[in-house]
Design a protein around this motif. Sequence first.
Motif, PDB file in Angstrom:
ATOM      1  N   UNK A 134      25.646  39.276  38.083  1.00  0.00           N
ATOM      2  CA  UNK A 134      26.503  39.895  36.853  1.00  0.00           C
ATOM      3  C   UNK A 134      28.062  39.998  37.358  1.00  0.00           C
ATOM      4  N   UNK A 135      28.136  40.366  38.630  1.00  0.00           N
ATOM      5  CA  UNK A 135      29.475  40.682  38.918  1.00  0.00           C
ATOM      6  C   UNK A 135      29.988  39.175  39.288  1.00  0.00           C
ATOM      7  N   UNK A 136      29.328  38.396  39.841  1.00  0.00           N
ATOM      8  CA  UNK A 136      29.999  36.937  39.886  1.00  0.00           C
ATOM      9  C   UNK A 136      30.285  36.431  38.660  1.00  0.00           C
ATOM     10  N   UNK A 137      29.421  36.537  37.603  1.00  0.00           N
ATOM     11  CA  UNK A 137      29.694  35.979  36.368  1.00  0.00           C
ATOM     12  C   UNK A 137      30.976  36.648  35.803  1.00  0.00           C
ATOM     13  N   UNK A 138      31.224  38.015  35.840  1.00  0.00           N
ATOM     14  CA  UNK A 138      32.185  38.699  35.225  1.00  0.00           C
ATOM     15  C   UNK A 138      33.566  38.388  35.869  1.00  0.00           C
ATOM     16  N   UNK A 139      33.689  38.173  37.379  1.00  0.00           N
ATOM     17  CA  UNK A 139      34.728  37.623  37.904  1.00  0.00           C
ATOM     18  C   UNK A 139      35.160  36.314  37.703  1.00  0.00           C
ATOM     19  N   UNK A 140      34.166  35.302  37.423  1.00  0.00           N
ATOM     20  CA  UNK A 140      34.611  33.771  37.411  1.00  0.00           C
ATOM     21  C   UNK A 140      34.984  33.798  35.705  1.00  0.00           C
ATOM     22  N   UNK A 141      34.201  34.559  34.969  1.00  0.00           N
ATOM     23  CA  UNK A 141      34.894  34.647  33.524  1.00  0.00           C
ATOM     24  C   UNK A 141      36.265  35.136  33.346  1.00  0.00           C
ATOM     25  N   UNK A 142      36.586  36.247  34.208  1.00  0.00           N
ATOM     26  CA  UNK A 142      38.077  36.722  34.284  1.00  0.00           C
ATOM     27  C   UNK A 142      38.784  35.797  34.806  1.00  0.00           C
ATOM     28  N   UNK A 143      38.511  35.073  35.900  1.00  0.00           N
ATOM     29  CA  UNK A 143      39.630  34.184  36.467  1.00  0.00           C
ATOM     30  C   UNK A 143      39.779  32.870  35.461  1.00  0.00           C
ATOM     31  N   UNK A 144      38.775  32.500  34.847  1.00  0.00           N
ATOM     32  CA  UNK A 144      38.981  31.333  33.758  1.00  0.00           C
ATOM     33  C   UNK A 144      40.025  31.672  32.520  1.00  0.00           C
ATOM     34  N   UNK A 145      39.601  33.021  32.176  1.00  0.00           N
ATOM     35  CA  UNK A 145      40.258  33.678  30.980  1.00  0.00           C
ATOM     36  C   UNK A 145      41.848  33.810  31.450  1.00  0.00           C
ATOM     37  N   UNK A 146      42.090  34.268  32.461  1.00  0.00           N
ATOM     38  CA  UNK A 146      43.389  34.160  33.123  1.00  0.00           C
ATOM     39  C   UNK A 146      43.883  32.904  33.711  1.00  0.00           C
ATOM     40  N   UNK A 147      43.385  31.836  33.226  1.00  0.00           N
ATOM     41  CA  UNK A 147      43.857  30.583  33.677  1.00  0.00           C
ATOM     42  C   UNK A 147      43.969  30.295  35.207  1.00  0.00           C
ATOM     43  N   UNK A 148      43.028  30.951  36.082  1.00  0.00           N
ATOM     44  CA  UNK A 148      42.946  30.743  37.536  1.00  0.00           C
ATOM     45  C   UNK A 148      41.833  29.739  37.685  1.00  0.00           C
ATOM     46  N   UNK A 149      41.989  28.864  38.487  1.00  0.00           N
ATOM     47  CA  UNK A 149      41.150  27.880  39.170  1.00  0.00           C
ATOM     48  C   UNK A 149      40.790  28.160  40.522  1.00  0.00           C
ATOM     49  N   UNK A 150      39.774  28.958  40.645  1.00  0.00           N
ATOM     50  CA  UNK A 150      39.310  29.412  41.946  1.00  0.00           C
ATOM     51  C   UNK A 150      38.934  28.396  42.778  1.00  0.00           C
ATOM     52  N   UNK A 151      38.052  27.429  42.290  1.00  0.00           N
ATOM     53  CA  UNK A 151      37.618  26.023  43.092  1.00  0.00           C
ATOM     54  C   UNK A 151      38.821  25.321  43.525  1.00  0.00           C
ATOM     55  N   UNK A 152      39.857  24.969  42.741  1.00  0.00           N
ATOM     56  CA  UNK A 152      40.952  24.446  43.255  1.00  0.00           C
ATOM     57  C   UNK A 152      41.797  25.248  44.478  1.00  0.00           C
ATOM     58  N   UNK A 153      41.740  26.605  44.297  1.00  0.00           N
ATOM     59  CA  UNK A 153      42.186  27.234  45.449  1.00  0.00           C
ATOM     60  C   UNK A 153      41.273  27.553  46.866  1.00  0.00           C
ATOM     61  N   UNK A 154      39.972  26.923  46.379  1.00  0.00           N
ATOM     62  CA  UNK A 154      39.038  26.919  47.600  1.00  0.00           C
ATOM     63  C   UNK A 154      38.589  28.379  47.820  1.00  0.00           C
ATOM     64  N   UNK A 155      38.329  29.184  46.672  1.00  0.00           N
ATOM     65  CA  UNK A 155      37.909  30.538  46.561  1.00  0.00           C
ATOM     66  C   UNK A 155      36.523  30.517  46.308  1.00  0.00           C
ATOM     67  N   UNK A 156      35.607  31.125  46.888  1.00  0.00           N
ATOM     68  CA  UNK A 156      33.988  31.048  46.464  1.00  0.00           C
ATOM     69  C   UNK A 156      33.571  32.658  46.451  1.00  0.00           C
ATOM     70  N   UNK A 157      33.065  32.810  45.358  1.00  0.00           N
ATOM     71  CA  UNK A 157      32.600  34.016  44.836  1.00  0.00           C
ATOM     72  C   UNK A 157      30.982  34.209  45.435  1.00  0.00           C
ATOM     73  N   UNK A 158      30.740  35.034  46.393  1.00  0.00           N
ATOM     74  CA  UNK A 158      29.332  35.019  46.749  1.00  0.00           C
ATOM     75  C   UNK A 158      28.594  36.387  46.400  1.00  0.00           C
ATOM     76  N   UNK A 159      27.503  36.196  45.745  1.00  0.00           N
ATOM     77  CA  UNK A 159      26.590  37.355  45.459  1.00  0.00           C
ATOM     78  C   UNK A 159      25.677  37.578  46.495  1.00  0.00           C
ATOM     79  N   UNK A 160      25.751  38.535  46.961  1.00  0.00           N
ATOM     80  CA  UNK A 160      25.006  39.107  48.119  1.00  0.00           C
ATOM     81  C   UNK A 160      23.774  39.547  48.126  1.00  0.00           C
ATOM     82  N   UNK A 161      23.462  39.943  46.964  1.00  0.00           N
ATOM     83  CA  UNK A 161      21.861  40.482  46.540  1.00  0.00           C
ATOM     84  C   UNK A 161      21.748  41.894  47.048  1.00  0.00           C
ATOM     85  N   UNK A 162      22.999  42.590  46.908  1.00  0.00           N
ATOM     86  CA  UNK A 162      22.841  44.269  47.095  1.00  0.00           C
ATOM     87  C   UNK A 162      23.655  44.566  48.119  1.00  0.00           C
ATOM     88  N   UNK A 163      24.396  45.685  47.852  1.00  0.00           N
ATOM     89  CA  UNK A 163      25.393  46.321  49.019  1.00  0.00           C
ATOM     90  C   UNK A 163      24.923  46.489  50.318  1.00  0.00           C
TER      91      UNK A 163
END
Length: 221
Positions: free
Chosen positions: A48-77
Motif C-alpha cells: 500500500x505504501x508502494x502504491x501510494x508513493x508511485x501514485x504521488x509521483x505520477x500525479x506530480x509528473x515524476x517519472x521514477x523509472x526514468x530516474x532509475x529510482x525503485x520503490x521496494x516493499x520490504x514486507x514489514x519494518x
Amino acid sequence: MDVTDRRELARGALDGHLGGNAASLRATARALAEAESAVAAVLVEGISDQIALETAAVARGRDLAEKRVVIVPIGGAHAVGRFLTRLGPLGAGLRLAGLCDLREEEIFRRGLDLARVGSPRTRTEMEQLGFHVCVGDLEEELIRALGTAGVEALFESTGDLRLFRSFQSQPAWRGREPEAQLWRFLRSSSRRNLRYARLLVEAAVGRDALPRPLDALLTAV
C-alpha cells in the motif's frame, strides 16, 4: 517494472489472484530485480505504501523509472536492516531513502545505524538521510490531509459510503471519533486498503494537500 505492471500487480492482489503474503513476496522480488539497474531505492513497509508513493509521483509528473529510482516493499519494518545492508553502502551501494510509520521509527533508526547508512538520533537527522516518518501511519496522514468530509466524499464517489455508514453503526465503533472510524474501515480489508492507497493520494494531490512525509520523500529522490 513500470507503473502499468505495478497496477496489474495491485489489481491481481485486489481480485484475489494472489494471497496477501504472495502478493508481498512477488512485489518485493520484482523491485529487487529492478534494483540491479537502479541508482536509488526507496524502502517502504508494504504494497500500500508502494502504491501510494508511485501514485504521488505520477500525479506530480515524476517519472521514477526514468530516474532509475525503485520503490521496494520490504514486507514489514523488522526487515529494514536486511534490505539496508543489501542495497546500501555495504551491498549494492544505492542511494537510499524510505518511509515508515511512527511506531516503527526506532526500528528504522537502528537499521540505518547497523547498515552504516547513518546514525540518526532525531527525526530531523533521519529526514536528512532521506527517511521520513508517517504520524502515526500513512492512512492517518491521508485522512488528516483530506479531512473526514473529504474522505467521505471520496467514499460516496466510489459507492462505499453506504458500507461505511453501516460500519459506523456497529456496536464496537458507534460513537467513536470519525477519524478512528475511517482508519479502521480502510484497514479492515486488504482489498480496500490497496484500492484507497491510490484514490486517497490522487485526491490529496488534487487538493494540493499531499501529506508532508510523501511530499518530502518525493523531493528527496
